[in-house]
Design a protein around this motif. Structure first.
Motif, PDB file in Angstrom:
ATOM      1  N   GLU A   1       0.833  -1.207   0.000  1.00 58.27           N
ATOM      2  CA  GLU A   1       0.000   0.000   0.000  1.00 58.27           C
ATOM      3  C   GLU A   1       0.867   1.255   0.000  1.00 58.27           C
ATOM      4  OE1 GLU A   1      -3.314   0.099  -0.428  1.00 58.27           O
ATOM      5  OE2 GLU A   1      -2.989  -2.061  -0.767  1.00 58.27           O
ATOM      6  N   LYS A   2       1.970   1.199   0.704  1.00 60.70           N
ATOM      7  CA  LYS A   2       2.895   2.342   0.704  1.00 60.70           C
ATOM      8  C   LYS A   2       3.472   2.556  -0.698  1.00 60.70           C
ATOM      9  CE  LYS A   2       7.100   4.130   2.891  1.00 60.70           C
ATOM     10  NZ  LYS A   2       8.173   3.887   3.885  1.00 60.70           N
ATOM     11  N   ALA A   3       3.822   1.458  -1.373  1.00 61.44           N
ATOM     12  CA  ALA A   3       4.355   1.567  -2.738  1.00 61.44           C
ATOM     13  C   ALA A   3       3.324   2.182  -3.684  1.00 61.44           C
ATOM     14  CB  ALA A   3       4.792   0.187  -3.233  1.00 61.44           C
ATOM     15  N   LYS A   4       2.058   1.806  -3.527  1.00 61.00           N
ATOM     16  CA  LYS A   4       0.999   2.384  -4.361  1.00 61.00           C
ATOM     17  C   LYS A   4       0.881   3.884  -4.114  1.00 61.00           C
ATOM     18  CE  LYS A   4      -1.954  -1.755  -4.305  1.00 61.00           C
ATOM     19  NZ  LYS A   4      -3.271  -2.264  -3.844  1.00 61.00           N
ATOM     20  N   THR A   5       0.999   4.280  -2.845  1.00 57.68           N
ATOM     21  CA  THR A   5       0.936   5.699  -2.505  1.00 57.68           C
ATOM     22  C   THR A   5       2.109   6.451  -3.123  1.00 57.68           C
ATOM     23  OG1 THR A   5      -0.208   5.215  -0.429  1.00 57.68           O
ATOM     24  CG2 THR A   5       0.875   7.352  -0.596  1.00 57.68           C
ATOM     25  N   CYS A   6       3.284   5.851  -3.066  1.00 60.02           N
ATOM     26  CA  CYS A   6       4.457   6.467  -3.706  1.00 60.02           C
ATOM     27  C   CYS A   6       4.230   6.641  -5.204  1.00 60.02           C
ATOM     28  CB  CYS A   6       5.695   5.612  -3.465  1.00 60.02           C
ATOM     29  SG  CYS A   6       6.339   5.618  -1.782  1.00 60.02           S
ATOM     30  N   TRP A   7       3.662   5.622  -5.840  1.00 66.86           N
ATOM     31  CA  TRP A   7       3.434   5.688  -7.284  1.00 66.86           C
ATOM     32  C   TRP A   7       2.419   6.784  -7.632  1.00 66.86           C
ATOM     33  CZ3 TRP A   7       5.693   4.708 -11.567  1.00 66.86           C
ATOM     34  CH2 TRP A   7       4.967   4.697 -12.757  1.00 66.86           C
ATOM     35  N   ASN A   8       1.353   6.875  -6.836  1.00 67.98           N
ATOM     36  CA  ASN A   8       0.363   7.933  -7.065  1.00 67.98           C
ATOM     37  C   ASN A   8       0.991   9.299  -6.854  1.00 67.98           C
ATOM     38  OD1 ASN A   8      -1.733   6.169  -7.654  1.00 67.98           O
ATOM     39  ND2 ASN A   8      -2.385   6.000  -5.515  1.00 67.98           N
ATOM     40  N   HIS A   9       1.879   9.402  -5.890  1.00 64.17           N
ATOM     41  CA  HIS A   9       2.599  10.657  -5.641  1.00 64.17           C
ATOM     42  C   HIS A   9       3.413  11.044  -6.868  1.00 64.17           C
ATOM     43  CE1 HIS A   9       4.390  13.892  -3.635  1.00 64.17           C
ATOM     44  NE2 HIS A   9       4.972  13.296  -2.594  1.00 64.17           N
ATOM     45  N   ILE A  10       4.043  10.064  -7.480  1.00 62.56           N
ATOM     46  CA  ILE A  10       4.897  10.324  -8.639  1.00 62.56           C
ATOM     47  C   ILE A  10       4.085  10.764  -9.856  1.00 62.56           C
ATOM     48  CG2 ILE A  10       6.396   9.199 -10.340  1.00 62.56           C
ATOM     49  CD1 ILE A  10       7.525   7.540  -7.997  1.00 62.56           C
TER      50      ILE A  10
END
Length: 441
Positions: free
Chosen positions: A380-389
């Motif tokens: 879930e953290k990785a998904k948040t990072c990707w959305n941030h990018i």
């Protein structure tokens, strides 16, 4: 779960039961298991789907299908199957005993008055009695799953069994005896770590004691036309002569676990995690003020970064800082989870990643190595990072955090391996994210 009774269990050579002076037995490793090894595979004895899954999954094999693609039972119109093969197997195993009675049963005031979890127990008990009524008495009395279930320790039962669906010739005492083993022995069946059914897996119940810092965990395998299968997987290396334990409840229930163990299972947990919590004593609420709450989070991240093995794994409470006692309050993890979820949803990605880092540190403290919830959070953290990018201005630091999170998530979740439904799930999401990371790089 394990009782002091001896039953006719055909154990694999890799494990053995060792009696304990307190009257229970424990499951010991006869060989060394590496992380990810399958310790035991146990087919469901009886299982029932949650009401929300009806029509989405086959009532026999639990295969997930689109609405309208399953074949509905023409007798009751309330059970669904992949095809004639699944329907025939389910009919013979007990559905024929409840088919014509089912809809009247679940509509009755006595059933509707039950709490939701008691309704599931009533349905599972009905399926069990229907199955036992469908087999010859001699065959039943020689069945390993039946004998093993009978040998399990009853829980601290306070009420008699609920009304059940099928007609039968069993005594009330016989049925109460089975029901008394339900709450402290049955399993929640999950796919991708989301519960969709309840089931009875007697051999798994018979073998494994609980630990809040377990060295093994369960997963479920769905195969078309076959009953669902439970597998016990080593979370980390288990040496020959070590006891193998699984979690009966979420280890994150740091405050309420003692009450659950007492009321549901009838024991006091003596695992390293519970010993530390008992030594810590009073657990204060975390601070309400944002600045002080953030200071606690920063201290938690700092401590976990240098702690080595968690004191909740070693049992050494002297290593746990007293100023972090409030992170053991169950409101701390719920507050962080809500902050992370809300901030991710609202696009406040910096806030979400701050909350995520604190949650990750807490998970490393209270969960054992390679516990699935750690990997799921990292995903879930990785998904948040990707959305941030892709949706806002981000830094190379976020890109590095994305890569580190998704790689770590894969490393952890690969240990438990694929479970539940076949076509998607956390591991598939991780591979998709890894492809995106490679493209971004």
């Amino acid at each position: 779960m394990p009782s002091d009774y001896q039953s006719n269990i055909d154990l694999a050579e890799n494990v053995s039961l060792e009696p304990l002076a307190v009257g229970r037995s424990r499951c010991m490793a006869n060989i060394t298991f590496s992380a990810g090894s399958i310790i035991l595979s146990n087919t469901s004895f009886i299982d029932v789907l949650l009401p929300s899954e009806k029509g989405h999954r086959c009532d026999h094999c639990h295969n997930l299908s689109g609405i309208g693609s399953l074949k509905r039972c023409t007798g009751c119109a309330s059970f669904y199957y992949c095809d004639q093969t699944c329907q025939s197997k389910h009919w013979k195993s007990g559905h024929r005993k409840i088919c014509k009675l089912y809809n009247t049963y679940i509509s009755a005031a006595s059933f509707q008055a039950l709490e939701e979890h008691k309704k599931m127990d009533a349905l599972l008990l009905s399926s069990l009695i229907a199955h036992l009524s469908s087999v010859d008495a001699n065959e039943r009395d020689e069945n390993t799953a039946f004998l093993t279930f009978q040998s399990l320790l009853p829980g601290p039962m306070t009420t008699s069994a609920p009304p059940i669906c099928p007609k039968h010739s069993f005594t009330a005492g016989f049925i109460d005896g089975f029901y008394s083993r339900f709450e402290n022995n049955n399993f929640s069946i999950h796919s991708h770590f989301n519960t969709y059914a309840h089931g009875i897996f007697p051999i798994a119940s018979r073998l494994f004691n609980h630990s809040c810092m377990p060295n093994a965990a369960v997963k479920f395998i769905i195969q078309v036309h076959e009953p669902v299968k439970l597998e016990v997987v080593a979370l980390r290396a288990i040496s020959k002569g070590d006891e193998i334990c699984i979690p009966y409840i979420d280890p994150a229930l740091l405050q309420t676990r003692t009450t659950v163990f007492d009321l549901t299972y009838g024991f006091t947990c003596s695992c390293p995690s519970c010993n530390v919590i008992r030594k810590v004593g009073f657990i204060p609420e975390p601070p309400k003020e944002p600045v002080r709450f953030q200071a606690v989070c920063e201290r938690l991240i700092e401590f976990v970064g240098v702690m080595g093995l968690s004191p909740f794994l070693t049992g050494d409470d002297s290593l746990f800082p007293t100023e972090l006692t409030c992170v053991l309050h169950e409101s701390f993890i719920s507050t962080l989870s809500e902050q992370f979820s809300a901030a991710s949803h609202d696009g406040r990605y910096d806030v979400a990643l701050e909350s995520s880092s604190s949650l990750f540190a807490l998970y490393q403290l209270i969960y054992p190595l390679n516990y699935p919830q750690i990997g799921l959070h990292l995903l879930e953290k990785a998904k948040t990072c990707w959305n941030h990018i892709v949706r806002s201005t981000s830094t190379m630091e976020v890109a590095a955090e994305l890569k580190n999170s998704v790689v770590a998530a894969r490393q952890i979740l690969t240990v438990i391996g694929h479970e539940g439904d076949h076509d998607d799930g956390p591991l598939a999401e991780i591979e998709t994210l890894l492809l995106e990371v490679e493209t971004y790089d």
